[in-house]
Write a protein that holds these residues in place. Structure first.
Motif, short mmCIF file in Angstrom:
data_model
loop_
_atom_site.label_atom_id
_atom_site.label_comp_id
_atom_site.label_asym_id
_atom_site.label_seq_id
_atom_site.Cartn_x
_atom_site.Cartn_y
_atom_site.Cartn_z
N ALA A 35 49.27 60.22 59.61
CA ALA A 35 49.39 58.80 59.94
C ALA A 35 49.17 58.58 61.42
CB ALA A 35 50.77 58.31 59.53
N ARG A 75 57.97 50.49 66.04
CA ARG A 75 59.39 50.81 65.86
C ARG A 75 59.96 50.00 64.70
NH1 ARG A 75 62.97 53.79 67.28
NH2 ARG A 75 64.17 52.95 68.99
N SER A 76 59.55 48.72 64.58
CA SER A 76 60.14 47.87 63.54
C SER A 76 59.73 48.33 62.14
CB SER A 76 59.72 46.41 63.76
OG SER A 76 58.42 46.20 63.25
N VAL A 77 58.57 48.95 62.03
CA VAL A 77 58.19 49.44 60.70
C VAL A 77 58.67 50.87 60.48
CG1 VAL A 77 56.21 47.92 60.44
CG2 VAL A 77 55.88 50.19 61.41
N GLY A 78 59.53 51.35 61.37
CA GLY A 78 60.18 52.63 61.09
C GLY A 78 59.74 53.79 61.96
N ARG A 84 59.81 56.33 64.83
CA ARG A 84 60.81 56.83 65.74
C ARG A 84 60.21 56.87 67.15
NH1 ARG A 84 61.78 62.25 63.03
NH2 ARG A 84 61.14 61.42 61.03
N GLY A 119 63.37 48.90 72.12
CA GLY A 119 63.77 48.79 70.72
C GLY A 119 62.79 47.92 69.96
N ILE A 170 60.10 42.36 71.34
CA ILE A 170 58.69 42.35 71.70
C ILE A 170 58.54 41.72 73.07
CG2 ILE A 170 56.49 41.31 71.12
CD1 ILE A 170 57.01 41.85 68.30
N VAL A 203 68.52 50.33 66.41
CA VAL A 203 68.01 50.79 67.69
C VAL A 203 69.08 50.64 68.77
CG1 VAL A 203 65.59 50.33 67.15
CG2 VAL A 203 66.94 48.55 68.23
N ASP A 257 66.46 55.38 62.29
CA ASP A 257 65.07 54.92 62.23
C ASP A 257 64.56 54.97 60.78
OD1 ASP A 257 64.70 54.36 64.94
OD2 ASP A 257 64.29 56.46 65.40
N ARG A 258 64.95 56.03 60.08
CA ARG A 258 64.50 56.20 58.70
C ARG A 258 65.11 55.12 57.80
NH1 ARG A 258 66.29 61.33 57.36
NH2 ARG A 258 65.18 61.92 59.24
N ARG A 268 66.12 52.20 58.72
CA ARG A 268 65.47 50.93 59.02
C ARG A 268 64.13 50.84 58.28
NH1 ARG A 268 65.09 51.48 64.09
NH2 ARG A 268 62.95 52.21 64.30
N ALA A 269 63.38 51.93 58.36
CA ALA A 269 62.07 51.93 57.71
C ALA A 269 62.21 51.74 56.20
CB ALA A 269 61.35 53.24 58.01
N PHE A 306 60.55 43.56 58.83
CA PHE A 306 60.70 42.61 59.93
C PHE A 306 59.52 41.65 60.00
CE2 PHE A 306 63.62 45.86 61.45
CZ PHE A 306 64.60 45.12 62.09
N PHE A 328 58.35 38.95 63.03
CA PHE A 328 58.70 38.43 64.35
C PHE A 328 58.05 37.07 64.58
CE2 PHE A 328 59.07 43.09 64.93
CZ PHE A 328 60.43 43.12 65.22
N LEU A 373 51.44 49.70 56.86
CA LEU A 373 52.10 50.46 57.93
C LEU A 373 53.48 51.01 57.55
CD1 LEU A 373 50.99 51.27 60.61
CD2 LEU A 373 51.87 49.16 61.61
N PRO A 374 54.38 50.20 56.94
CA PRO A 374 55.71 50.76 56.60
C PRO A 374 55.61 51.96 55.66
CG PRO A 374 55.73 48.37 56.43
CD PRO A 374 54.29 48.77 56.61
N ARG A 400 53.55 54.26 55.82
CA ARG A 400 53.20 55.46 56.58
C ARG A 400 54.43 56.08 57.23
NH1 ARG A 400 47.82 56.08 56.68
NH2 ARG A 400 46.53 54.19 56.51
N PHE A 401 55.48 55.26 57.43
CA PHE A 401 56.67 55.79 58.11
C PHE A 401 57.83 55.96 57.15
CE2 PHE A 401 54.22 54.04 61.61
CZ PHE A 401 54.27 55.09 62.50
N ARG A 450 53.63 42.68 54.99
CA ARG A 450 54.04 43.97 55.51
C ARG A 450 55.56 44.15 55.37
NH1 ARG A 450 52.82 44.80 61.53
NH2 ARG A 450 54.71 43.56 61.72
#
Lengths: 420, 241
Positions: free
Chosen positions: A3, A325-328, A330, A415, A418, B60, B84-85, B87-88, B93, B95, B112-113, B115-116, B168
């Protein structure tokens, strides 16, 4: 991991102009680094190929490098000659298979003249055992015949039947000329990629003939000899400058070398060309290493340029980091993304630079061959070159770690907020 | 990790947060809950601690004292990477604007989500593939046209960008969608349309919606509404607005 590489590629493509410039600077620096390395190894290979067929080189007592350079590479001059008797005696040694006498010291428009015999044409081997071949004409037969190396004929645009005059000494300023005895071009050799291409070959007798009426390197006034008169005289050579030996068996090389070095009648040196070459490389190694060091610094400059590009992009990428970061992602992913970008630039630059070296070598090989007689053959990458490439890629990755670390700190602090 | 029958997807208890040990407390929340599937409106003008609250829920930021539970897990007991995991896996989110990664295609942005988060990747794949799911979501959000999928994300209108962001946020069915002023860059018509679509799609995927805005008018379309100035006792204590 996949990724991140996917993201890194897209991100670089998005900034393809600045990323392209960074890639270009790495490519150029790698081209220089690998180019220096390649020319170094190819020059060595070319020199080695030139002497590969010869077991021993014999001349008046001197250092091995000097003897090697003037006898084979036509660089520099001999300090003394070898008497004809000694040459005859050593050539007749039962372990000697063949011998090629060389009589040097004259030139034509900067190209060295080599007085020698049929043996030169028949016995000299270069580059993996290849023999000399004539492109046109014949090997010299008449007293005033000359056989030209390929480059001499090409550069001076000589053809069979052209008449040339030789000059005394080996400088390009022809102060003393043998213009009373012109030579006729009888043959032109095929290119070999060795100093043979830059040589003009005549018989030993011709060297004697053009020096008739000379004493201690200058013509005696009022004693000019015409070619016709020269033909009448006894032209048996009194001395040669050096000679090359081929032995019945390579195993005998040290035995024959010892015998020649202990030759009672005259102080002689017999050298193994490979050993002398090695000494030469040790000598020029300092300069080569300096070149490598300079190239390495150019690579560092290229990597620093890439680092600047990545650092400059960080401010505008804060938002992107927050989204990731918001989509996970680290913070480690953020670090990994920037490191992946620099590693990709490093890999791209290393491969492109490597390709460019081969392209330039292919394009420039004829010119290098013509100018310096060095044969640049495209060869597979050596372990050393691969190691250099590996170091460039590792260097690029490490250089990327600095902006990556800053991005990591930033994304920890920012964090999910934005900032624009 | 268990979630009871009246499950809370987010639960805050006695939370105190300050940026530095000597700095004043900027967020003080004694109790806050978001139930599964609930649609909650939080009125939060700037400076009300809204960003801090979202940072705590997103894992965070870590509170000085108190508990933040996400899907039953106390975030304080988790490592940073586990947060982090989480949250994913659990949160999508949306914005205010600039939600999209400029160098990725619309589809790549939506994916994208996945992928994490393996969790969301496998849920998105469901019966088929995550790509199909992304396309399905975009279609539902009115972005099915081929030419939009192929377009550079920067070439999309703000309304379209926000809808891509919703797709997303929803892919892989997270438990919670957090929308932080998602409509403030939209004009009135687009805003209402967007709100309706967001509510509808969250309901369809079963996600709780935590919607933060300074615009109280929007509160009408939610199950419950809170005011950040009442929720955050740190504001009352210092008298700041």
């Amino acid at each position: 991991m996949r990724a991140l590489i996917h993201l890194a590629l897209k991100s670089l493509w998005n900034r393809r102009f600045t990323a392209g410039l960074a890639l270009l600077s790495i490519t150029i620096s790698v081209t220089l680094l690998i180019g220096v390395e390649k020319v170094r190894t190819e020059t060595r290979a070319s020199f080695t190929q030139t002497v590969a067929g010869t077991d021993l080189i014999v001349g008046a007592r001197s250092g091995p490098i000097q003897l090697l350079l003037y006898s084979v590479f036509r660089i520099g001059d001999a300090t003394a000659n070898v008497s004809w008797e000694s040459y005859q005696r050593i050539s007749g040694h039962p372990l000697v298979a063949w011998s090629i006498p060389l009589s040097l010291g004259d030139s034509h428009r900067g190209y060295r003249v080599v007085g020698t015999t049929e043996a030169y044409f028949e016995r000299l081997r270069y580059g993996g055992g290849r023999a000399l071949a004539l492109a046109e004409g014949r090997w010299f037969e008449d007293l005033f015949d000359a056989t030209l190396g390929a480059e001499v004929a090409r550069a001076l645009d000589y053809r069979i039947g052209d008449r040339i005059t030789l000059a005394h000494g080996t400088g390009t300023r022809e102060v003393l000329r043998h213009d009373n005895m012109p030579f006729t071009v009888s043959g032109i050799l095929e290119p070999t990629g060795t100093p043979v291409d830059q040589s003009i070959h005549v018989s030993l007798e011709a060297i004697e003939a053009i020096h008739l009426g000379w004493e201690a390197g200058v013509p005696l006034s009022g004693q000019e000899v015409s070619p016709e008169e020269a033909r009448e005289q006894d032209l048996a050579p009194g001395a040669v400058t050096a000679f090359l030996l081929g032995l019945q068996s390579r195993a005998a090389v040290f035995q024959v070398q010892r015998a020649i070095n202990a030759y009672p009648d005259e102080p002689l040196s017999a050298i193994l060309p490979g050993v002398a070459l090695q000494q030469l490389w040790n000598l020029v190694g300092v300069a080569e290493n300096a070149l490598i060091v300079v190239s390495a610094f150019v690579v560092l400059a290229g990597l620093a340029g890439m680092m600047t590009m990545l650092l400059a992009s960080l401010a505008e990428r804060r938002r992107e980091m927050a989204i990731l970061r918001s989509v996970g992602a680290r913070p480690a992913h953020v670090f990994g993304l920037l490191t992946a970008e620099s590693a990709l630039l490093g890999i791209g630059g290393a491969l492109a630079g490597f390709g460019l070296v081969y392209l330039l070598m292919a394009a420039g090989a004829p010119l290098v061959q013509a100018t310096w007689g060095i044969h640049l053959a495209p060869s597979l990458p050596s372990m050393r070159e691969l190691a250099l490439l590996g170091m460039v890629i590792i260097g690029a990755t490490l250089a990327g770690a600095i902006p990556a670390w800053r991005a990591y700190r930033m994304s920890l602090a920012d964090g999910l907020s934005i900032r624009t | 990790m268990s979630s009871g029958p009246a499950a809370s997807v987010i639960e805050l208890a006695n939370v105190r947060f300050r940026w530095q040990p000597q700095a004043p407390v900027v967020l003080a929340i004694d109790i806050f809950r978001l139930a599964a599937g609930e649609r909650l409106f939080i009125r939060g003008p700037s400076g009300s601690g809204k960003t801090t609250l979202l940072g705590l829920i997103g894992g965070v930021l870590v509170p000085e004292t108190g508990q933040v539970r996400l899907h039953g897990t106390d975030l304080a007991t988790c490592s940073a990477s586990a947060r982090d995991r989480l949250r994913a896996d659990r949160i999508g989110f949306v914005f205010q604007m600039f939600n999209l990664i400029p160098y990725l295609s619309v589809l790549d942005n939506v994916m994208l989500p996945c992928r994490f988060s393996k969790h969301r990747a496998s849920r998105a794949a469901g019966g088929g593939s995550a790509l199909d799911e992304a396309q399905r979501l975009l279609l539902r959000l009115g972005l099915g046209q081929e030419d939009i999928l192929a377009r550079d994300v920067a070439a999309l209108s703000v309304g379209q960008q926000q809808r891509v962001a919703v797709a997303r946020a929803l892919i892989g069915q997270p438990d919670i969608v957090i929308a932080d002023e998602p409509t403030s860059a939209l004009d009135a018509d687009t805003r209402n349309e967007f709100l309706a679509l967001l509510g509808e799609e969250c309901a369809r995927s079963g996600a709780a919606l935590l919607f933060v805005s300074h615009d109280t008018e929007l509160a009408r379309s939610f199950d419950r509404s809170l005011d950040m100035r009442e929720l955050n006792q740190a504001l009352a204590a210092t008298g700041a607005a």
